[in-house]
Design a protein around this motif. Structure first.
Motif, PDB file in Angstrom:
ATOM      1  N   ASP A   1      72.392   1.749  47.388  1.00  0.00           N
ATOM      2  CA  ASP A   1      71.327   0.749  47.460  1.00  0.00           C
ATOM      3  C   ASP A   1      70.509   0.872  48.735  1.00  0.00           C
ATOM      4  O   ASP A   1      69.285   0.735  48.708  1.00  0.00           O
ATOM      5  N   GLU A   2      71.185   1.156  49.854  1.00  0.00           N
ATOM      6  CA  GLU A   2      70.483   1.264  51.139  1.00  0.00           C
ATOM      7  C   GLU A   2      69.473   2.410  51.112  1.00  0.00           C
ATOM      8  O   GLU A   2      68.368   2.292  51.632  1.00  0.00           O
ATOM      9  N   LEU A   3      69.862   3.516  50.493  1.00  0.00           N
ATOM     10  CA  LEU A   3      68.969   4.668  50.405  1.00  0.00           C
ATOM     11  C   LEU A   3      67.793   4.364  49.476  1.00  0.00           C
ATOM     12  O   LEU A   3      66.652   4.729  49.760  1.00  0.00           O
ATOM     13  N   GLU A   4      68.058   3.673  48.403  1.00  0.00           N
ATOM     14  CA  GLU A   4      66.978   3.293  47.497  1.00  0.00           C
ATOM     15  C   GLU A   4      66.002   2.328  48.174  1.00  0.00           C
ATOM     16  O   GLU A   4      64.786   2.450  48.013  1.00  0.00           O
ATOM     17  N   ASP A   5      66.530   1.398  48.966  1.00  0.00           N
ATOM     18  CA  ASP A   5      65.658   0.482  49.711  1.00  0.00           C
ATOM     19  C   ASP A   5      64.770   1.250  50.688  1.00  0.00           C
ATOM     20  O   ASP A   5      63.573   0.964  50.814  1.00  0.00           O
ATOM     21  N   GLU A   6      65.357   2.222  51.349  1.00  0.00           N
ATOM     22  CA  GLU A   6      64.575   3.023  52.300  1.00  0.00           C
ATOM     23  C   GLU A   6      63.522   3.852  51.561  1.00  0.00           C
ATOM     24  O   GLU A   6      62.393   4.015  52.045  1.00  0.00           O
ATOM     25  N   LEU A   7      63.885   4.354  50.391  1.00  0.00           N
ATOM     26  CA  LEU A   7      62.917   5.095  49.583  1.00  0.00           C
ATOM     27  C   LEU A   7      61.750   4.195  49.183  1.00  0.00           C
ATOM     28  O   LEU A   7      60.590   4.617  49.223  1.00  0.00           O
ATOM     29  N   GLU A   8      62.041   2.976  48.815  1.00  0.00           N
ATOM     30  CA  GLU A   8      60.977   2.040  48.446  1.00  0.00           C
ATOM     31  C   GLU A   8      60.025   1.799  49.616  1.00  0.00           C
ATOM     32  O   GLU A   8      58.809   1.745  49.443  1.00  0.00           O
ATOM     33  N   THR A   9      60.567   1.673  50.811  1.00  0.00           N
ATOM     34  CA  THR A   9      59.738   1.516  52.004  1.00  0.00           C
ATOM     35  C   THR A   9      58.865   2.752  52.204  1.00  0.00           C
ATOM     36  O   THR A   9      57.670   2.647  52.505  1.00  0.00           O
TER      37      THR A   9
ATOM     38  N   THR B   1      56.736  11.764  43.017  1.00  0.00           N
ATOM     39  CA  THR B   1      56.055  12.543  44.053  1.00  0.00           C
ATOM     40  C   THR B   1      56.835  12.481  45.354  1.00  0.00           C
ATOM     41  O   THR B   1      57.014  13.503  46.037  1.00  0.00           O
ATOM     42  N   ALA B   2      57.324  11.308  45.699  1.00  0.00           N
ATOM     43  CA  ALA B   2      58.085  11.138  46.940  1.00  0.00           C
ATOM     44  C   ALA B   2      59.358  11.965  46.920  1.00  0.00           C
ATOM     45  O   ALA B   2      59.673  12.658  47.891  1.00  0.00           O
ATOM     46  N   VAL B   3      60.090  11.912  45.824  1.00  0.00           N
ATOM     47  CA  VAL B   3      61.344  12.661  45.735  1.00  0.00           C
ATOM     48  C   VAL B   3      61.077  14.158  45.791  1.00  0.00           C
ATOM     49  O   VAL B   3      61.770  14.905  46.492  1.00  0.00           O
ATOM     50  N   ARG B   4      60.051  14.639  45.082  1.00  0.00           N
ATOM     51  CA  ARG B   4      59.687  16.058  45.143  1.00  0.00           C
ATOM     52  C   ARG B   4      59.322  16.466  46.565  1.00  0.00           C
ATOM     53  O   ARG B   4      59.748  17.513  47.058  1.00  0.00           O
ATOM     54  N   LYS B   5      58.521  15.640  47.234  1.00  0.00           N
ATOM     55  CA  LYS B   5      58.079  15.945  48.601  1.00  0.00           C
ATOM     56  C   LYS B   5      59.267  15.996  49.561  1.00  0.00           C
ATOM     57  O   LYS B   5      59.409  16.942  50.336  1.00  0.00           O
ATOM     58  N   LEU B   6      60.124  14.992  49.498  1.00  0.00           N
ATOM     59  CA  LEU B   6      61.279  14.949  50.399  1.00  0.00           C
ATOM     60  C   LEU B   6      62.251  16.091  50.131  1.00  0.00           C
ATOM     61  O   LEU B   6      62.768  16.712  51.070  1.00  0.00           O
ATOM     62  N   LEU B   7      62.482  16.388  48.873  1.00  0.00           N
ATOM     63  CA  LEU B   7      63.373  17.486  48.520  1.00  0.00           C
ATOM     64  C   LEU B   7      62.801  18.819  48.983  1.00  0.00           C
ATOM     65  O   LEU B   7      63.505  19.647  49.577  1.00  0.00           O
TER      66      LEU B   7
END
Length: 96
Positions: free
Chosen positions: A10-18, A29-35
Protein backbone atom coordinates in the motif's frame (compact mmCIF):
# COMPACT_ATOMS: atom_id res chain seq x y z
CA UNK A 1 3.87 -4.87 -26.25
CA UNK A 2 3.70 -7.21 -23.26
CA UNK A 3 1.69 -6.79 -20.10
CA UNK A 4 3.08 -6.90 -16.56
CA UNK A 5 0.93 -7.26 -13.49
CA UNK A 6 2.28 -6.93 -9.96
CA UNK A 7 1.03 -6.63 -6.42
CA UNK A 8 2.66 -3.81 -4.47
CA UNK A 9 2.50 -2.76 -0.82
CA UNK A 10 0.00 0.00 0.00
CA UNK A 11 2.81 2.42 0.84
CA UNK A 12 4.37 1.95 -2.59
CA UNK A 13 1.03 2.41 -4.30
CA UNK A 14 0.45 5.63 -2.33
CA UNK A 15 3.84 6.91 -3.42
CA UNK A 16 3.05 5.97 -7.01
CA UNK A 17 -0.18 7.95 -6.82
CA UNK A 18 1.77 10.99 -5.62
CA UNK A 19 4.19 10.50 -8.51
CA UNK A 20 1.29 10.30 -10.98
CA UNK A 21 -0.11 13.58 -9.72
CA UNK A 22 3.25 15.35 -9.67
CA UNK A 23 4.21 14.18 -13.16
CA UNK A 24 0.67 14.50 -14.54
CA UNK A 25 0.83 11.11 -16.26
CA UNK A 26 -1.28 7.97 -16.24
CA UNK A 27 -0.39 4.84 -14.29
CA UNK A 28 0.79 2.78 -17.28
CA UNK A 29 3.07 5.54 -18.54
CA UNK A 30 4.49 6.05 -15.06
CA UNK A 31 5.24 2.36 -14.54
CA UNK A 32 6.86 2.08 -17.99
CA UNK A 33 8.96 5.19 -17.33
CA UNK A 34 10.10 4.08 -13.88
CA UNK A 35 10.86 0.55 -15.04
CA UNK A 36 12.80 1.81 -18.04
CA UNK A 37 14.84 4.26 -15.95
CA UNK A 38 15.69 1.64 -13.34
CA UNK A 39 16.69 -0.94 -15.96
CA UNK A 40 18.96 1.66 -17.57
CA UNK A 41 20.61 2.27 -14.19
CA UNK A 42 20.97 -1.48 -13.70
CA UNK A 43 22.65 -1.90 -17.11
CA UNK A 44 25.10 0.88 -16.26
CA UNK A 45 25.91 -0.57 -12.83
CA UNK A 46 26.28 -4.08 -14.23
CA UNK A 47 28.68 -2.88 -16.94
CA UNK A 48 30.74 -0.86 -14.44
CA UNK A 49 30.99 -3.81 -12.05
CA UNK A 50 32.08 -6.20 -14.80
CA UNK A 51 34.61 -3.68 -16.06
CA UNK A 52 36.01 -3.11 -12.57
CA UNK A 53 36.23 -6.88 -12.03
CA UNK A 54 38.15 -7.20 -15.29
CA UNK A 55 35.69 -9.71 -16.74
CA UNK A 56 34.92 -7.59 -19.81
CA UNK A 57 36.75 -5.01 -21.87
CA UNK A 58 35.94 -1.33 -21.85
CA UNK A 59 34.29 -1.44 -25.26
CA UNK A 60 32.20 -4.48 -24.27
CA UNK A 61 31.15 -2.69 -21.07
CA UNK A 62 29.96 0.26 -23.16
CA UNK A 63 27.87 -2.17 -25.21
CA UNK A 64 26.40 -3.77 -22.07
CA UNK A 65 25.53 -0.31 -20.75
CA UNK A 66 24.06 0.58 -24.15
CA UNK A 67 26.18 3.74 -24.30
CA UNK A 68 28.74 5.06 -26.74
CA UNK A 69 32.32 4.52 -25.62
CA UNK A 70 32.59 8.25 -24.97
CA UNK A 71 29.47 8.39 -22.81
CA UNK A 72 30.57 5.25 -20.98
CA UNK A 73 34.01 6.79 -20.38
CA UNK A 74 32.28 9.77 -18.77
CA UNK A 75 30.16 7.47 -16.60
CA UNK A 76 33.20 5.44 -15.53
CA UNK A 77 35.03 8.66 -14.70
CA UNK A 78 32.10 9.99 -12.66
CA UNK A 79 31.94 6.72 -10.71
CA UNK A 80 35.72 6.61 -10.33
CA UNK A 81 35.99 3.19 -11.98
CA UNK A 82 39.47 2.28 -13.15
CA UNK A 83 39.26 0.56 -16.50
CA UNK A 84 42.75 0.57 -17.93
CA UNK A 85 44.37 -2.80 -17.38
CA UNK A 86 47.43 -4.05 -19.23
CA UNK A 87 45.73 -7.21 -20.44
CA UNK A 88 42.74 -5.34 -21.88
CA UNK A 89 44.40 -2.32 -23.48
CA UNK A 90 45.09 -4.05 -26.80
CA UNK A 91 41.53 -5.44 -26.99
CA UNK A 92 40.04 -2.04 -26.20
CA UNK A 93 42.19 -0.20 -28.73
CA UNK A 94 41.42 -2.79 -31.39
CA UNK A 95 37.67 -2.46 -30.76
CA UNK A 96 37.79 1.33 -31.13
Amino acid sequence: MGTISARVPDELEDELETYLEDENIDRSTAVRKLLSERLEEWRHERALEQLADGTITFSRAAEVAELSVWDFAQLASERDVTWVADDHVDDDLEAL
